[in-house]
Design a protein around this motif. Structure first.
Motif, PDB file in Angstrom:
ATOM      1  N   THR A  41       0.839  -1.192   0.000  1.00  0.00           N
ATOM      2  CA  THR A  41       0.000   0.000   0.000  1.00  0.00           C
ATOM      3  C   THR A  41       0.879   1.249   0.000  1.00  0.00           C
ATOM      4  OG1 THR A  41      -0.127  -0.020   2.420  1.00  0.00           O
ATOM      5  CG2 THR A  41      -1.871  -1.160   1.206  1.00  0.00           C
ATOM      6  N   PRO A  42       0.374   2.382  -0.517  1.00  0.00           N
ATOM      7  CA  PRO A  42       1.175   3.606  -0.560  1.00  0.00           C
ATOM      8  C   PRO A  42       1.297   4.251   0.821  1.00  0.00           C
ATOM      9  CG  PRO A  42      -1.004   4.012  -1.486  1.00  0.00           C
ATOM     10  CD  PRO A  42      -0.929   2.540  -1.221  1.00  0.00           C
ATOM     11  N   HIS A  43       2.456   4.810   1.099  1.00  0.00           N
ATOM     12  CA  HIS A  43       2.720   5.511   2.354  1.00  0.00           C
ATOM     13  C   HIS A  43       3.411   6.834   2.022  1.00  0.00           C
ATOM     14  CE1 HIS A  43       1.835   2.011   4.978  1.00  0.00           C
ATOM     15  NE2 HIS A  43       2.313   1.317   3.965  1.00  0.00           N
ATOM     16  N   THR A  44       2.873   7.929   2.544  1.00  0.00           N
ATOM     17  CA  THR A  44       3.429   9.252   2.286  1.00  0.00           C
ATOM     18  C   THR A  44       4.116   9.777   3.544  1.00  0.00           C
ATOM     19  OG1 THR A  44       1.717   9.745   0.641  1.00  0.00           O
ATOM     20  CG2 THR A  44       2.907  11.623   1.569  1.00  0.00           C
ATOM     21  N   THR A  45       5.330  10.298   3.361  1.00  0.00           N
ATOM     22  CA  THR A  45       6.136  10.774   4.480  1.00  0.00           C
ATOM     23  C   THR A  45       6.769  12.104   4.119  1.00  0.00           C
ATOM     24  OG1 THR A  45       6.713   8.458   4.964  1.00  0.00           O
ATOM     25  CG2 THR A  45       7.996  10.175   6.083  1.00  0.00           C
ATOM     26  N   PRO A  46       6.721  13.102   5.017  1.00  0.00           N
ATOM     27  CA  PRO A  46       7.494  14.327   4.782  1.00  0.00           C
ATOM     28  C   PRO A  46       8.976  14.035   5.023  1.00  0.00           C
ATOM     29  CG  PRO A  46       5.766  14.630   6.461  1.00  0.00           C
ATOM     30  CD  PRO A  46       5.936  13.170   6.253  1.00  0.00           C
ATOM     31  N   VAL A  47       9.815  14.451   4.084  1.00  0.00           N
ATOM     32  CA  VAL A  47      11.250  14.169   4.165  1.00  0.00           C
ATOM     33  C   VAL A  47      12.016  15.428   3.761  1.00  0.00           C
ATOM     34  CG1 VAL A  47      13.121  12.693   3.337  1.00  0.00           C
ATOM     35  CG2 VAL A  47      10.834  11.755   3.549  1.00  0.00           C
ATOM     36  N   GLY A  48      13.042  15.776   4.538  1.00  0.00           N
ATOM     37  CA  GLY A  48      13.944  16.841   4.131  1.00  0.00           C
ATOM     38  C   GLY A  48      14.823  16.376   2.987  1.00  0.00           C
ATOM     39  N   TYR A  49      15.256  17.312   2.152  1.00  0.00           N
ATOM     40  CA  TYR A  49      16.082  16.925   1.000  1.00  0.00           C
ATOM     41  C   TYR A  49      17.161  17.969   0.750  1.00  0.00           C
ATOM     42  CZ  TYR A  49      13.905  20.502  -1.961  1.00  0.00           C
ATOM     43  OH  TYR A  49      13.497  21.702  -2.486  1.00  0.00           O
ATOM     44  N   TYR A  50      18.127  17.573  -0.074  1.00  0.00           N
ATOM     45  CA  TYR A  50      19.175  18.474  -0.543  1.00  0.00           C
ATOM     46  C   TYR A  50      19.147  18.514  -2.065  1.00  0.00           C
ATOM     47  CZ  TYR A  50      21.290  18.690   4.093  1.00  0.00           C
ATOM     48  OH  TYR A  50      21.508  18.912   5.425  1.00  0.00           O
ATOM     49  N   PRO A  51      19.244  19.694  -2.664  1.00  0.00           N
ATOM     50  CA  PRO A  51      19.398  19.750  -4.126  1.00  0.00           C
ATOM     51  C   PRO A  51      20.696  19.080  -4.551  1.00  0.00           C
ATOM     52  CG  PRO A  51      18.827  21.925  -3.221  1.00  0.00           C
ATOM     53  CD  PRO A  51      19.188  21.030  -2.057  1.00  0.00           C
ATOM     54  N   ASP A  52      20.717  18.609  -5.789  1.00  0.00           N
ATOM     55  CA  ASP A  52      21.932  17.981  -6.299  1.00  0.00           C
ATOM     56  C   ASP A  52      22.128  18.331  -7.763  1.00  0.00           C
ATOM     57  OD1 ASP A  52      24.243  16.430  -5.767  1.00  0.00           O
ATOM     58  OD2 ASP A  52      23.363  14.737  -6.842  1.00  0.00           O
ATOM     59  N   GLY A  53      22.040  19.616  -8.060  1.00  0.00           N
ATOM     60  CA  GLY A  53      22.309  20.077  -9.406  1.00  0.00           C
ATOM     61  C   GLY A  53      21.143  20.018 -10.359  1.00  0.00           C
ATOM     62  N   GLY A  54      19.955  19.709  -9.887  1.00  0.00           N
ATOM     63  CA  GLY A  54      18.774  19.732 -10.738  1.00  0.00           C
ATOM     64  C   GLY A  54      18.389  18.396 -11.323  1.00  0.00           C
ATOM     65  N   GLU A  55      19.326  17.475 -11.455  1.00  0.00           N
ATOM     66  CA  GLU A  55      19.013  16.172 -12.054  1.00  0.00           C
ATOM     67  C   GLU A  55      18.384  15.218 -11.046  1.00  0.00           C
ATOM     68  OE1 GLU A  55      19.275  15.710 -15.279  1.00  0.00           O
ATOM     69  OE2 GLU A  55      20.029  17.765 -15.393  1.00  0.00           O
ATOM     70  N   GLN A  56      18.655  15.441  -9.780  1.00  0.00           N
ATOM     71  CA  GLN A  56      18.124  14.576  -8.735  1.00  0.00           C
ATOM     72  C   GLN A  56      18.139  15.334  -7.427  1.00  0.00           C
ATOM     73  OE1 GLN A  56      20.943  11.314  -8.897  1.00  0.00           O
ATOM     74  NE2 GLN A  56      22.414  12.336  -7.586  1.00  0.00           N
ATOM     75  N   VAL A  57      17.414  14.821  -6.450  1.00  0.00           N
ATOM     76  CA  VAL A  57      17.485  15.350  -5.094  1.00  0.00           C
ATOM     77  C   VAL A  57      17.933  14.220  -4.175  1.00  0.00           C
ATOM     78  CG1 VAL A  57      15.757  17.147  -5.465  1.00  0.00           C
ATOM     79  CG2 VAL A  57      15.036  14.900  -4.615  1.00  0.00           C
TER      80      VAL A  57
END
Length: 283
Positions: A41-57
């Motif tokens: 089943t789907p699970h949604t979680t708030p997560v902090g992130y860092y940019p990584d040049g636009g191609e990925q986080v």
């Protein structure tokens, strides 16, 4: 179901296009929806992130230094496909757990930005994983988290304002050094602004010019402001590319960009949003 705290953050995030208060106020935050490893089943979680040049986080599976990996990480190991909501867009992503050498480099960048990660690592025997979320290619742009092109324009502008404010705050915290992650944050912002203005020049502005000839002076001014912002972005890239740039010099460039960009965004909103609200989105 998410726990009550997470659910409150999720609801606030979606209602305010990525803006939240409380514990996550001022943080780069996304909503990550994974597929349960056991339940499917789907699970949604708030997560902090860092940019990584636009191609990925990049997201870090710290779980606050707990002895076990967080559920969302175990879900991604079992099923790497996930849905990402960043406040502006919703898109499908492929999760890649970074190998140890790359993980260590990225984790060192995170430590430059927030030394608190070292405390989490010290609390646990496990090596805290770092995951890259790479957008899955698709036909057309990702789904907008907005009901109209006018709302999307406002949300995009507000996202740039928040990112610039966060970068200025990060500069003031760095003191005598310009960390690698801060360089990446600035360059990611530069690329995002470039893409946004390029899209407006190719799509939105011709759409409005065709239907509203009276907008010609305003669109001409906005086009020239795009060129000026592009010059400032290139200057910022040049300063950051310097081997050992003076942080005060870089901050001065960011402050200059902020002032001119704010004036540009405000003028564009005053001129375009009322018309976009009335005529709807270009096809």
């Amino acid at each position: 179901m998410p726990n009550p705290f997470n659910q409150q953050v999720i609801d606030e995030f979606r209602a305010n296009h990525g803006r939240v208060g409380g514990y996550f106020e001022g943080a780069r935050l996304l909503l990550l929806t994974t597929t349960g490893a056991r339940t499917g089943t789907p699970h949604t979680t708030p997560v902090g992130y860092y940019p990584d040049g636009g191609e990925q986080v990049l997201v870090i599976a710290s779980a606050g230094g707990a002895p076990q990996h967080p559920d969302w990480f175990r879900n991604l190991v079992a099923n790497p496909r996930a849905t990402v909501e960043d406040g502006l867009f919703t898109y499908e992503a492929e999760a890649v757990v970074l190998e140890r050498a790359e993980r260590d480099r990225v984790f060192a960048r995170a430590l430059e930005a927030d030394p608190g990660w070292a405390e989490y690592q010290a609390k646990t025997d496990r090596v805290i994983p770092v995951v890259a979320l790479r957008q899955v290619p698709q036909d057309g742009p990702p789904s907008m988290n907005a009901g109209s092109i006018a709302e999307h324009l406002q949300v995009a502008h507000d996202a740039f304002r928040r990112e610039l404010a966060l970068i200025r705050q990060e500069f003031r915290k760095t003191g005598a050094s310009l960390g690698t992650q801060l360089r990446v944050n600035c360059l990611t912002l530069c690329q995002g602004l470039h893409n946004h203005h390029t899209g407006e020049g190719l799509g939105l502005f011709p759409f409005l010019a065709d239907r509203h000839p009276e907008l010609a002076p305003a669109l001409d001014r906005l086009g020239k402001e795009h060129e000026r912002i592009a010059e400032l972005l290139e200057q910022l890239r040049g300063v950051i590319a310097d081997g050992q740039p003076e942080p005060g010099r870089v901050l001065s460039q960011v402050e200059h960009l902020t002032a001119e960009l704010e004036a540009h965004l405000t003028y564009e909103e005053e001129q375009l949003i009322p018309l976009l609200t009335a005529v709807g989105a270009p096809e």
